[in-house]
Design a protein around this motif. Structure first.
Motif, PDB file in Angstrom:
ATOM      1  N   ASN A  93       0.823  -1.215   0.000  1.00  0.00           N
ATOM      2  CA  ASN A  93       0.000   0.000   0.000  1.00  0.00           C
ATOM      3  C   ASN A  93       0.857   1.264   0.000  1.00  0.00           C
ATOM      4  N   GLY A  94       2.174   1.105  -0.214  1.00  0.00           N
ATOM      5  CA  GLY A  94       3.046   2.282  -0.352  1.00  0.00           C
ATOM      6  C   GLY A  94       3.466   2.907   0.966  1.00  0.00           C
ATOM      7  N   LYS A  95       3.353   2.137   2.059  1.00  0.00           N
ATOM      8  CA  LYS A  95       3.728   2.711   3.367  1.00  0.00           C
ATOM      9  C   LYS A  95       5.138   2.272   3.749  1.00  0.00           C
ATOM     10  N   HIS A  96       5.871   3.169   4.391  1.00  0.00           N
ATOM     11  CA  HIS A  96       7.147   2.777   4.982  1.00  0.00           C
ATOM     12  C   HIS A  96       6.857   1.949   6.226  1.00  0.00           C
ATOM     13  N   VAL A  97       7.831   1.108   6.596  1.00  0.00           N
ATOM     14  CA  VAL A  97       7.635   0.220   7.742  1.00  0.00           C
ATOM     15  C   VAL A  97       8.820   0.361   8.698  1.00  0.00           C
ATOM     16  N   VAL A  98       8.502   0.391   9.990  1.00  0.00           N
ATOM     17  CA  VAL A  98       9.523   0.250  11.047  1.00  0.00           C
ATOM     18  C   VAL A  98       9.159  -1.013  11.805  1.00  0.00           C
ATOM     19  N   THR A  99      10.137  -1.872  12.051  1.00  0.00           N
ATOM     20  CA  THR A  99       9.823  -3.097  12.791  1.00  0.00           C
ATOM     21  C   THR A  99      10.935  -3.425  13.785  1.00  0.00           C
ATOM     22  N   ALA A 100      10.530  -4.086  14.888  1.00  0.00           N
ATOM     23  CA  ALA A 100      11.499  -4.591  15.880  1.00  0.00           C
ATOM     24  C   ALA A 100      11.586  -6.107  15.777  1.00  0.00           C
ATOM     25  N   ASN A 101      10.995  -6.652  14.703  1.00  0.00           N
ATOM     26  CA  ASN A 101      10.737  -8.096  14.633  1.00  0.00           C
ATOM     27  C   ASN A 101      11.851  -8.842  13.897  1.00  0.00           C
ATOM     28  N   LYS A 102      12.865  -9.268  14.676  1.00  0.00           N
ATOM     29  CA  LYS A 102      13.992  -9.978  14.038  1.00  0.00           C
ATOM     30  C   LYS A 102      13.589 -11.341  13.509  1.00  0.00           C
ATOM     31  N   ALA A 103      12.558 -11.954  14.134  1.00  0.00           N
ATOM     32  CA  ALA A 103      12.145 -13.288  13.674  1.00  0.00           C
ATOM     33  C   ALA A 103      11.620 -13.204  12.237  1.00  0.00           C
ATOM     34  N   VAL A 104      10.789 -12.202  11.978  1.00  0.00           N
ATOM     35  CA  VAL A 104      10.231 -12.037  10.627  1.00  0.00           C
ATOM     36  C   VAL A 104      11.310 -11.608   9.631  1.00  0.00           C
ATOM     37  N   ILE A 105      12.139 -10.646  10.028  1.00  0.00           N
ATOM     38  CA  ILE A 105      13.140 -10.127   9.082  1.00  0.00           C
ATOM     39  C   ILE A 105      14.155 -11.204   8.724  1.00  0.00           C
ATOM     40  N   SER A 106      14.596 -11.990   9.726  1.00  0.00           N
ATOM     41  CA  SER A 106      15.646 -12.984   9.425  1.00  0.00           C
ATOM     42  C   SER A 106      15.110 -14.121   8.561  1.00  0.00           C
ATOM     43  N   LEU A 125      14.833  -1.290  10.759  1.00  0.00           N
ATOM     44  CA  LEU A 125      14.820  -2.360  11.762  1.00  0.00           C
ATOM     45  C   LEU A 125      15.851  -2.181  12.870  1.00  0.00           C
ATOM     46  N   GLU A 126      16.154  -0.933  13.215  1.00  0.00           N
ATOM     47  CA  GLU A 126      17.200  -0.726  14.237  1.00  0.00           C
ATOM     48  C   GLU A 126      16.906  -1.471  15.537  1.00  0.00           C
ATOM     49  N   GLY A 130      20.133  -5.733  19.036  1.00  0.00           N
ATOM     50  CA  GLY A 130      20.809  -4.916  20.047  1.00  0.00           C
ATOM     51  C   GLY A 130      19.899  -3.922  20.738  1.00  0.00           C
ATOM     52  N   GLY A 131      18.576  -4.121  20.664  1.00  0.00           N
ATOM     53  CA  GLY A 131      17.642  -3.212  21.346  1.00  0.00           C
ATOM     54  C   GLY A 131      17.977  -1.768  21.053  1.00  0.00           C
ATOM     55  N   GLY A 132      18.312  -1.002  22.080  1.00  0.00           N
ATOM     56  CA  GLY A 132      18.562   0.437  21.924  1.00  0.00           C
ATOM     57  C   GLY A 132      19.886   0.785  21.274  1.00  0.00           C
ATOM     58  N   ILE A 133      20.797  -0.186  21.157  1.00  0.00           N
ATOM     59  CA  ILE A 133      22.129   0.130  20.610  1.00  0.00           C
ATOM     60  C   ILE A 133      22.010   0.443  19.120  1.00  0.00           C
ATOM     61  N   PRO A 134      22.520   1.582  18.663  1.00  0.00           N
ATOM     62  CA  PRO A 134      22.564   1.808  17.213  1.00  0.00           C
ATOM     63  C   PRO A 134      23.593   0.857  16.606  1.00  0.00           C
ATOM     64  N   VAL A 135      23.140  -0.117  15.838  1.00  0.00           N
ATOM     65  CA  VAL A 135      24.075  -1.053  15.202  1.00  0.00           C
ATOM     66  C   VAL A 135      23.663  -1.336  13.755  1.00  0.00           C
ATOM     67  N   VAL A 136      22.352  -1.313  13.489  1.00  0.00           N
ATOM     68  CA  VAL A 136      21.901  -1.570  12.115  1.00  0.00           C
ATOM     69  C   VAL A 136      22.284  -0.387  11.224  1.00  0.00           C
ATOM     70  N   GLN A 137      21.915   0.816  11.630  1.00  0.00           N
ATOM     71  CA  GLN A 137      22.256   1.994  10.818  1.00  0.00           C
ATOM     72  C   GLN A 137      23.775   2.208  10.744  1.00  0.00           C
TER      73      GLN A 137
END
Ligand SMILES: NC(=O)C1=CN([C@@H]2O[C@H](COP(=O)(O)OP(=O)(O)OC[C@H]3O[C@@H](n4cnc5c(N)ncnc54)[C@H](OP(=O)(O)O)[C@@H]3O)[C@@H](O)[C@H]2O)C=CC1
Ligand SMILES: N[C@@H](CC=O)C(=O)O
Ligand code: NA
Length: 429
Positions: A93-106, A125-126, A130-137
């Motif tokens: 539907n053209g929406k950006h997504v933010v997710t905390a879901n490592k199970a789905v992403i992996s 998916l930051e 690592g929860g709050g740790i900036p590691v993905v970006q």
């Protein structure tokens, strides 16, 4: 015009995120541009600690991802389904997504990022690692000019919390797990934490970011901490190690043709940077060329810490929407096309710690040494540490050995009459 969020899930992380977004004073001014438009939950009668205007909370999650007014879908519900289907619907539907879901992403990253690239939207998916740790970006941006040799870390807060308390207090595994659940660190089903699967999801994601190829989640070897006992924690300490559950992704050779991605409890030398990471804290050590070693450290789970990561992703998307560019930002989009080839665990070359229980007979240590020698396993130390009832306890640390050879030797040793059992086999960093 405000940017409208449709948040799926109002549990530990959803609640922390709403609290952060509602309390804007002293934070980035772009937060003023955000409106919490809809929040999807399972139960309308459950008490909530956040206040939302009437009509915002709904159990109709499909309506949220299909609502043309929603700009960003924030998936904080967890689990594989319906999370995967809702994320894909939002993207289509053209929406950006933010997710905390490592199970789905992996597991479904290939499908999700392909759909996102086609739709011209971003999936952020930051919070997933690592929860709050900036590691993905940082891996996608600040460190991305480096050639990465290794990423290793403590990426599960629950198991680090459990191991730390077992070590410090000699506590019982189950009591500490209950505390981790009460504090909101553990997954709804803590099996994923304890059996190393959550860490497996996270190291798969980190490996895909650092080594530039998709990772087939099934190729990631995962062992959890159920077999780690107080006895091993004590022996490890005497030998100069602490036991940590590590996620490790590394090249095994100099021409970078072999990539190992795995999770297992590991004896870490007490002077290693990861040895002092305790409690719910996580740390990720990245080794790259030319930068050398960088360690990212911080709270790996919990409402506030994870909300920080989720909200930073939301902010990046808001900034992007507000600057109105139609061209894809290559530092936010996924650029993977191929799967990386993962080397089987039997090809790993590592040291091992092993604890044997044997009959108290002369010559047992000699027989162990001979059998190991026949398979090319050389021993760094052998200690007869004491007794468990009638049985003698022997602890062995090997030099580097190919895992397949070591396992063959162990199978032969296990069959010896003088050996009662082999309660622990752990890898040594
Ligand atoms: N907890 C943590 O420290 C961290 C968690 N994460 C990840 O964040 C995500 C959320 O975790 P967490 O907040 O702990 O999980 P919770 O179990 O605390 O919350 C889940 C939320 O999603 C809602 N929900 C779940 N399934 C459905 C469904 N089928 N339909 C409608 N609503 C649903 C629940 O509704 P209701 O409230 O009505 O039950 C609840 O509000 C997970 O992917 C997790 O792995 C990532 C980093 C850290
Ligand atoms: N259950 C996870 C939560 C964060 O991802 C953990 O314990 O680290
Ligand atoms: Na993070």
């Amino acid at each position: 015009m405000t940017v409208k969020l449709g948040i799926l899930g109002l549990g530990t992380v959803g609640t922390g995120t709403v609290q952060l977004l509602q309390d804007k004073l002293g934070r980035h001014p772009l937060l003023q541009e955000i409106e919490i438009y809809r929040v999807g939950v399972r139960s309308l009668t459950k008490p909530r600690v956040v206040e939302l205007s009437s009509g915002v909370i709904t159990t109709d999650l499909e309506a949220i991802v299909n609502d043309p007014a929603v700009d960003i879908v924030v998936e904080l519900m967890g689990g594989l389904e319906p999370a995967r289907t809702l994320i894909l619907a939002a993207i289509n539907n053209g929406k950006h997504v933010v997710t905390a879901n490592k199970a789905v992403i992996s597991r479904f990253g290939a499908e999700i990022f392909t759909a996102a690239n086609q739709a011209g939207v971003y999936v952020m998916l930051e919070a997933a690692v690592g929860g709050g740790i900036p590691v993905v970006q940082p891996l996608k941006q600040s460190l991305s000019v480096n050639r990465i040799n290794a990423i290793m870390g403590i990426v599960n807060g629950t198991t680090n919390y459990i191991l730390t308390r077992m070590q410090a207090e000699g506590s019982d595994f189950n009591d500490v797990l209950a505390d981790a659940q009460r504090l909101g660190y553990a997954e709804a089903d803590p099996t994923a934490d304890v059996d190393g699967l959550d860490a497996g999801d996270k190291i798969a994601i980190l490996a895909s970011l650092g080594f530039d190829g998709r990772i087939n989640r099934e190729d990631v070897h995962c062992e959890g901490i159920r077999q780690v006992t107080k006895t091993d924690i004590t022996y490890a300490a005497k030998l100069g190690f602490v036991i940590k559950l590590l996620g490790i992704a590394q090249h095994l050779d100099t021409d970078n043709s072999q990539l190992s991605v795995r999770v297992h409890p590991t004896l870490v030398p007490q002077n290693h940077p990861l040895a002092s990471i305790n409690g719910v804290y996580n740390a990720i050590l990245v080794e790259g060329e030319p930068i050398g070693r960088v360690m990212l450290f911080g709270p790996g789970a919990g409402a506030g810490a994870t909300a920080s990561a989720v909200s930073s992703d939301i902010l990046s998307l808001v900034a992007n929407l507000k600057t109105n560019t139609n061209k894809p930002n290559p530092l936010l989009a996924c650029r993977h096309q191929y799967y990386s080839q993962i080397t089987p665990i039997s090809e790993l070359v590592t040291r091992f710690y092993t604890r044997f229980l044997s009959q108290d007979q002369a010559g047992v240590i000699g027989k162990l040494g001979t059998c190991f020698g026949n398979y090319g396993v050389s021993l760094e130390s052998v200690v007869q540490t004491g007794f468990q009832g009638e049985l003698a306890e022997i602890v062995v640390v090997t030099h580097d050995v190919r895992e397949g050879n070591f396992r063959q030797a162990l199978a032969e040793i296990q069959a010896m009459e003088s050996i009662d059992s082999i309660p622990s086999v752990l890898r040594v960093l």
